[in-house]
Design a protein around this motif. Structure first.
Motif, PDB file in Angstrom:
ATOM      1  N   UNK A  51     -14.794  -2.939  -0.300  1.00 23.94           N
ATOM      2  CA  UNK A  51     -15.230  -1.638  -0.827  1.00 23.94           C
ATOM      3  C   UNK A  51     -14.629  -1.384  -2.204  1.00 23.94           C
ATOM      4  N   UNK A  52     -15.374  -0.693  -3.044  1.00 25.01           N
ATOM      5  CA  UNK A  52     -14.883  -0.358  -4.383  1.00 25.01           C
ATOM      6  C   UNK A  52     -13.889   0.788  -4.250  1.00 25.01           C
ATOM      7  N   UNK A  90      -6.267   5.037  -8.112  1.00 24.43           N
ATOM      8  CA  UNK A  90      -5.373   5.876  -7.308  1.00 24.43           C
ATOM      9  C   UNK A  90      -5.333   5.382  -5.863  1.00 24.43           C
ATOM     10  N   UNK A  91      -6.509   5.044  -5.318  1.00 29.89           N
ATOM     11  CA  UNK A  91      -6.564   4.544  -3.943  1.00 29.89           C
ATOM     12  C   UNK A  91      -5.799   3.228  -3.816  1.00 29.89           C
ATOM     13  N   UNK A  92      -5.957   2.361  -4.803  1.00 28.13           N
ATOM     14  CA  UNK A  92      -5.260   1.071  -4.791  1.00 28.13           C
ATOM     15  C   UNK A  92      -3.758   1.297  -4.836  1.00 28.13           C
ATOM     16  N   UNK A  93      -3.292   2.181  -5.712  1.00 24.85           N
ATOM     17  CA  UNK A  93      -1.857   2.479  -5.821  1.00 24.85           C
ATOM     18  C   UNK A  93      -1.326   3.034  -4.496  1.00 24.85           C
ATOM     19  N   UNK A  94      -2.086   3.908  -3.849  1.00 21.52           N
ATOM     20  CA  UNK A  94      -1.672   4.499  -2.571  1.00 21.52           C
ATOM     21  C   UNK A  94      -1.563   3.421  -1.489  1.00 21.52           C
TER      22      UNK A  94
END
Length: 114
Positions: free
Chosen positions: A84-85, A89-93
């Protein structure tokens, strides 16, 4: 049609001719020596006999490996389906959660041992 005996020798598909060519190349001390021996062999009665009778084996060996699968269809590796793309911010979390989980596992095991 090219009737040069040397060209006929090099284009010949007979396994017997290939064995002699390989032997000449292996045993020759120099390029010039190999060329001379191959020329001599291309004009020899031995090579003419191979031309007339063909190879002594029932079928000449194919010198290339056939491609797998159907003709004209290359076998190719399929790539993985993309995940999923996610936003930065989501990646860092997610990375922070994984790091915290790893830290808990490492320190959790150490405290149990002592």
């Amino acid at each position: 049609a090219n009737d040069d005996p040397f060209d006929v020798l090099l284009a010949n598909r007979s396994a017997d001719a290939h064995d002699v060519i390989a032997s000449i190349l292996w045993e020759s001390d120099s390029d010039a020596g190999a060329f001379q021996k191959l020329n001599d062999f291309s004009n020899s009665d031995e090579f003419n006999k191979i031309l007339m009778t063909g190879s002594s084996s029932e079928e000449d060996k194919v010198l290339a490996n056939p491609l797998p699968g159907k003709a004209g269809k290359w076998s190719k590796r399929r790539g993985r389906k993309p995940g999923p793309k996610r936003s930065d911010e989501e990646i860092a979390k997610i990375r922070a959660e994984r790091a915290q989980k790893k830290e808990v596992e490492e320190y959790g095991l150490r405290t149990d041992e002592s």
